[in-house]
Scaffold this motif. Sequence first.
Motif, PDB file in Angstrom:
ATOM      1  N   LEU A  54      -0.156  12.042  49.860  1.00 45.69           N
ATOM      2  CA  LEU A  54       0.787  12.704  48.913  1.00 45.69           C
ATOM      3  C   LEU A  54       2.106  12.598  49.571  1.00 45.69           C
ATOM      4  O   LEU A  54       2.267  12.884  50.603  1.00 45.69           O
ATOM      5  CB  LEU A  54       0.305  13.871  48.262  1.00 45.69           C
ATOM      6  CG  LEU A  54      -1.027  14.079  47.816  1.00 45.69           C
ATOM      7  CD1 LEU A  54      -1.410  15.393  47.095  1.00 45.69           C
ATOM      8  CD2 LEU A  54      -1.221  12.920  46.642  1.00 45.69           C
ATOM      9  N   ARG A  67      21.305  11.695  40.726  1.00 40.62           N
ATOM     10  CA  ARG A  67      20.251  10.790  40.369  1.00 40.62           C
ATOM     11  C   ARG A  67      19.852   9.947  41.368  1.00 40.62           C
ATOM     12  O   ARG A  67      19.211   8.917  41.414  1.00 40.62           O
ATOM     13  CB  ARG A  67      20.757   9.750  39.210  1.00 40.62           C
ATOM     14  CG  ARG A  67      20.288  10.447  37.799  1.00 40.62           C
ATOM     15  CD  ARG A  67      20.933   9.409  36.740  1.00 40.62           C
ATOM     16  NE  ARG A  67      20.440   8.304  36.920  1.00 40.62           N
ATOM     17  CZ  ARG A  67      19.079   7.726  36.377  1.00 40.62           C
ATOM     18  NH1 ARG A  67      18.522   8.622  35.491  1.00 40.62           N
ATOM     19  NH2 ARG A  67      18.681   6.457  36.610  1.00 40.62           N
ATOM     20  N   CYS A  68      19.725  10.443  42.769  1.00 42.46           N
ATOM     21  CA  CYS A  68      19.439   9.819  44.039  1.00 42.46           C
ATOM     22  C   CYS A  68      17.985   9.631  44.136  1.00 42.46           C
ATOM     23  O   CYS A  68      17.357   8.974  44.626  1.00 42.46           O
ATOM     24  CB  CYS A  68      20.051  10.678  45.211  1.00 42.46           C
ATOM     25  SG  CYS A  68      19.052  12.110  45.581  1.00 42.46           S
ATOM     26  N   GLY A  69      17.041  10.484  43.271  1.00 43.78           N
ATOM     27  CA  GLY A  69      15.704  10.292  43.039  1.00 43.78           C
ATOM     28  C   GLY A  69      14.855  10.867  44.219  1.00 43.78           C
ATOM     29  O   GLY A  69      13.615  10.820  44.436  1.00 43.78           O
ATOM     30  N   ARG A  70      15.382  11.775  44.948  1.00 45.82           N
ATOM     31  CA  ARG A  70      14.777  12.408  46.213  1.00 45.82           C
ATOM     32  C   ARG A  70      13.875  13.271  45.716  1.00 45.82           C
ATOM     33  O   ARG A  70      12.675  13.523  46.207  1.00 45.82           O
ATOM     34  CB  ARG A  70      15.816  12.904  47.254  1.00 45.82           C
ATOM     35  CG  ARG A  70      16.583  11.983  48.351  1.00 45.82           C
ATOM     36  CD  ARG A  70      17.666  12.899  49.092  1.00 45.82           C
ATOM     37  NE  ARG A  70      18.224  11.735  50.070  1.00 45.82           N
ATOM     38  CZ  ARG A  70      19.030  10.874  49.517  1.00 45.82           C
ATOM     39  NH1 ARG A  70      19.220  10.529  48.115  1.00 45.82           N
ATOM     40  NH2 ARG A  70      19.484  10.127  50.617  1.00 45.82           N
ATOM     41  N   VAL A  89      11.906  13.178  43.056  1.00 46.66           N
ATOM     42  CA  VAL A  89      10.795  12.516  42.762  1.00 46.66           C
ATOM     43  C   VAL A  89      10.069  12.036  44.024  1.00 46.66           C
ATOM     44  O   VAL A  89       8.825  12.064  43.945  1.00 46.66           O
ATOM     45  CB  VAL A  89      11.174  11.204  41.887  1.00 46.66           C
ATOM     46  CG1 VAL A  89      10.023  10.638  41.350  1.00 46.66           C
ATOM     47  CG2 VAL A  89      12.053  11.573  40.602  1.00 46.66           C
ATOM     48  N   ARG A  90      10.717  11.432  44.880  1.00 47.19           N
ATOM     49  CA  ARG A  90       9.863  10.953  46.156  1.00 47.19           C
ATOM     50  C   ARG A  90       9.282  11.899  47.079  1.00 47.19           C
ATOM     51  O   ARG A  90       8.413  11.649  47.737  1.00 47.19           O
ATOM     52  CB  ARG A  90      10.994  10.087  46.841  1.00 47.19           C
ATOM     53  CG  ARG A  90      11.481   8.891  46.211  1.00 47.19           C
ATOM     54  CD  ARG A  90      12.102   8.011  47.401  1.00 47.19           C
ATOM     55  NE  ARG A  90      13.128   8.350  48.223  1.00 47.19           N
ATOM     56  CZ  ARG A  90      14.406   8.165  47.819  1.00 47.19           C
ATOM     57  NH1 ARG A  90      14.814   7.717  46.589  1.00 47.19           N
ATOM     58  NH2 ARG A  90      15.522   8.868  48.447  1.00 47.19           N
ATOM     59  N   PRO A 146       5.011  16.276  45.991  1.00 46.59           N
ATOM     60  CA  PRO A 146       3.603  15.804  46.209  1.00 46.59           C
ATOM     61  C   PRO A 146       2.744  15.597  45.056  1.00 46.59           C
ATOM     62  O   PRO A 146       1.675  15.266  44.970  1.00 46.59           O
ATOM     63  CB  PRO A 146       2.871  17.185  46.855  1.00 46.59           C
ATOM     64  CG  PRO A 146       3.969  18.308  46.650  1.00 46.59           C
ATOM     65  CD  PRO A 146       5.342  17.699  46.321  1.00 46.59           C
ATOM     66  N   LEU A 147       3.240  16.075  43.720  1.00 47.98           N
ATOM     67  CA  LEU A 147       2.428  15.949  42.437  1.00 47.98           C
ATOM     68  C   LEU A 147       2.862  14.721  41.702  1.00 47.98           C
ATOM     69  O   LEU A 147       2.603  14.696  40.508  1.00 47.98           O
ATOM     70  CB  LEU A 147       2.223  17.190  41.685  1.00 47.98           C
ATOM     71  CG  LEU A 147       1.431  18.526  42.478  1.00 47.98           C
ATOM     72  CD1 LEU A 147       1.697  19.565  41.601  1.00 47.98           C
ATOM     73  CD2 LEU A 147       0.236  18.044  42.998  1.00 47.98           C
ATOM     74  N   ASN A 148       4.049  14.118  42.251  1.00 48.16           N
ATOM     75  CA  ASN A 148       4.586  12.903  41.557  1.00 48.16           C
ATOM     76  C   ASN A 148       5.328  13.500  40.025  1.00 48.16           C
ATOM     77  O   ASN A 148       5.371  12.762  39.320  1.00 48.16           O
ATOM     78  CB  ASN A 148       3.760  11.841  41.128  1.00 48.16           C
ATOM     79  CG  ASN A 148       3.014  11.020  42.373  1.00 48.16           C
ATOM     80  OD1 ASN A 148       3.730  11.130  43.311  1.00 48.16           O
ATOM     81  ND2 ASN A 148       1.997  10.448  42.378  1.00 48.16           N
ATOM     82  N   LEU A 149       5.990  14.664  40.208  1.00 48.04           N
ATOM     83  CA  LEU A 149       6.505  15.047  39.095  1.00 48.04           C
ATOM     84  C   LEU A 149       8.060  14.622  39.250  1.00 48.04           C
ATOM     85  O   LEU A 149       8.292  14.027  40.539  1.00 48.04           O
ATOM     86  CB  LEU A 149       6.535  16.659  39.218  1.00 48.04           C
ATOM     87  CG  LEU A 149       5.219  17.521  39.075  1.00 48.04           C
ATOM     88  CD1 LEU A 149       5.585  18.921  38.805  1.00 48.04           C
ATOM     89  CD2 LEU A 149       4.655  16.895  37.732  1.00 48.04           C
ATOM     90  N   MET A 150       8.826  14.722  37.977  1.00 48.48           N
ATOM     91  CA  MET A 150      10.182  14.193  38.014  1.00 48.48           C
ATOM     92  C   MET A 150      11.091  15.232  37.741  1.00 48.48           C
ATOM     93  O   MET A 150      11.696  15.308  36.670  1.00 48.48           O
ATOM     94  CB  MET A 150      10.233  12.878  37.156  1.00 48.48           C
ATOM     95  CG  MET A 150       9.318  11.855  37.490  1.00 48.48           C
ATOM     96  SD  MET A 150       9.647  10.388  36.305  1.00 48.48           S
ATOM     97  CE  MET A 150      11.143   9.575  37.274  1.00 48.48           C
ATOM     98  N   VAL A 193      14.121  15.641  38.230  1.00 49.15           N
ATOM     99  CA  VAL A 193      15.497  15.345  37.731  1.00 49.15           C
ATOM    100  C   VAL A 193      15.397  15.176  36.161  1.00 49.15           C
ATOM    101  O   VAL A 193      16.130  15.806  35.428  1.00 49.15           O
ATOM    102  CB  VAL A 193      15.935  13.897  38.437  1.00 49.15           C
ATOM    103  CG1 VAL A 193      14.962  13.037  38.429  1.00 49.15           C
ATOM    104  CG2 VAL A 193      17.299  13.572  37.722  1.00 49.15           C
ATOM    105  N   ALA A 229      15.063  19.113  49.137  1.00 49.16           N
ATOM    106  CA  ALA A 229      15.602  17.682  49.634  1.00 49.16           C
ATOM    107  C   ALA A 229      16.845  17.371  48.789  1.00 49.16           C
ATOM    108  O   ALA A 229      17.614  16.341  48.825  1.00 49.16           O
ATOM    109  CB  ALA A 229      14.626  16.675  49.183  1.00 49.16           C
ATOM    110  N   CYS A 230      17.152  17.899  47.667  1.00 45.78           N
ATOM    111  CA  CYS A 230      18.360  17.712  46.659  1.00 45.78           C
ATOM    112  C   CYS A 230      19.623  17.797  47.358  1.00 45.78           C
ATOM    113  O   CYS A 230      19.990  18.815  48.052  1.00 45.78           O
ATOM    114  CB  CYS A 230      18.436  18.857  45.637  1.00 45.78           C
ATOM    115  SG  CYS A 230      19.605  18.251  44.545  1.00 45.78           S
TER     116      CYS A 230
END
Lengths: 427, 328
Positions: free
Chosen positions: A4, A360-363, A365-366, A369-373, A375, A406-407
């Motif tokens: 994960l 909107r860098c997506g960090r 999301v990456r 651990p649960l693949n939530l978004m 952003v 991470a943001c």
Amino acid sequence: MSKLNGIKLHHNKNTRDCETADFPLPRSVVIPMSQHMGAPCKCIVKKGDTVAVGQKIGDTDAFMSAPVHSSVSGTVTDIEQFLLANGAVCEAAVIETDGLQTVCPDITVPEITDKQSLIAAVRESGLTGLGGAGFPTHIKLNFDAVKTPIDTLVINAAECEPYITSDYRELMESSSDIIEGILLVQKYCGIPLCKVCIEDNKPDAIKLMQQKTADIKSIDIVTLPSSYPQGAEKVIIFSATNRIVAEGELPANQGVMVMNVSTVASIYRYTQNGMPLVERRITIDGNAVTKNAGNYFVPIGTRVSELLAYCGAEGAKKVLYGGPMMGICLYDTDQPVVKNNNAILAFKEGKLPETTACIRCGRCVRTCPLNLMPVLIESAYNAEDIEDLKRLKVTLCMNCGCCSYACPAHRPLAEINQLAKAMIPRK
Amino acid sequence: MKGLFVSPSPHRSSNASTARIMLMVIISLVPAAAAGCVFFGPRAALVLAMCIACCIIFEALCRIVMKREQTVGDLSAVVTGLLLGMNLPATVPFYIPVIGSFVAIVVIKQLFGGIGQNFANPAIAARIVLMLSFTGQMSGWVKPYWYTSVVDAETSATPLAASWLNYTENGAAYKMAPFTLSEMFFGETGGCIGETCAAALIVGGLFLIFTKIISPATPLAFIGSFALLTLLYTGSAVETVYGVLAGGLLIGAFFMATDYATTPLTMWGKIIFGIGCGLITFIIRSFGSYPEGVSFSILLMNLLTPYIDRLTKTLPLGAKKPVKGGNA
């Protein structure tokens, strides 16, 4: 998918080699009636009563609860309404210690013959999950072996939060208690396999446990990569067994029970000496601590201010129950050490960097651990779009804080997730 | 003890910041920009400097006029200015960088809400506006090292506009490229300031990938799909490699199709975005009336980004039903 998402943190396990010492007995303790997940206890002693170590001072008939015991011998000087660090108000017994630490005469070694007697004993011990969530342990043991049979006991010794080393010291100092505790739970709950999961930043503990369990077929020692939040329940279940606890399910639905390493050792200790949970091992550390950083057996109810004074951390700007990723801030150091504290951390600095605009860098999301978004959850939250929040499954968020960490714009995404959860009406 | 600082968890944050990310992008662009300055001379350096300066000034002015917090310190305007300059020929009149910066920063970026809110890549949109409005000024291609020549500047076709030489030898038909692949790789061709030196662009792109600033998904999908289509269409490996090295493909794939605000969030989204860019670039280059299609492909895919995001949401661990629909 074999792993994960998560983040790499500085471990700061400065106190890993600090053997656990007894913390000096405080002059008085304040013992809240709510130190666990579930209904608070009702205080069963009154002002002026004399109490002894291990005496039950709070209990309830509620199903989801665990009794509370006195950690000291002395006199109850007050029963007050106490504001806990999590914002709840409950009764708390203030006990002035007499320094004698007289043990309560009612204390007897429990007789364990089957699952029900184990569950009854564990309830009487007041034991709750010592890893942080404070889930009453007897309820966890009381699973339905017909509807949700459990084949794997996962012992959580990941200790993925920085600074904290109390579980590590448990592994190093009480490995026999852990193993006996595991065998006890396996025997009476009928769980054939146990996986003790330890992060690879604790090689000594892994080696020790491997040696001690070399002849025990039913116990596996599993080395997990050091990655935060490896010790989160869903994450450790996936890492250890490759099973996914689905939305709305309990670990038991996947045939798994997760128990903290110190909790399982405490079960064994209670069956040996009958002493309820009245003290626990905690780590005291953080950059505001100027002396005596280390691991201590602290009586439940000891005020954090006493710990800070002992460790020269009076100048702290931020004091945490637990680790820097999921710990709760104390608003006042008169708060006591409670059952589910594994650490008190004191820091010189309080503020985090200023928040800037999302790029909107997506960090987020990456790293989730649960693949939530996060952003998209933030935009849906700002738009008060409850349907979208449901579609984005914000309710699954366990507040591990990877997204906020991470943001690069330092947005409080984990906090927004919790606010967004609260926005969804409960049925 | 009172007066403690109380805040929700987590109590740690990574040292990542917007300004740091932008600084990394700037560093990654330096080799290609420097190569451009070597090939196209002081005037190229001046154009780059003007673009950066104008973008910074427009950004700062916009924030003041709009009474919003100042964001010039996040360095995103510097990245936009640098990318815009690198997408201009060295010979442009000096009003071009000013107009381009105005379009990029004021019209595309700030009017839509500033960093993270723009729907299109500012540098791309500005380049397209300039190309369509000032076609002549934007086509003043010169040969590398033109500034060292004592005679008047020699004009040169770009690798994409130059025609291939057809000849027959021993009865077989051959085509010869106007530039050798080595010239293409090291950038000794006509073109925009920052797009000619493939070597420098690849170095910069790899730097961004290895420092995890960008995902390799978009550049791989973009370059890969373009190369595959070109190979299938022309049947020539030389033409394929030539096409990849020519024009704005590499700068576009590594630095502009990876812009955070205007491209999809998830890996699958990025792959779809990259393939879309490769496809549109191939179509425009092979069948369109423009020799170059990278800018248009990225702009068109920018417009599709919200829809791609909607289609490629991640599936949360253990979620009971796939997450569909909704506003991205």
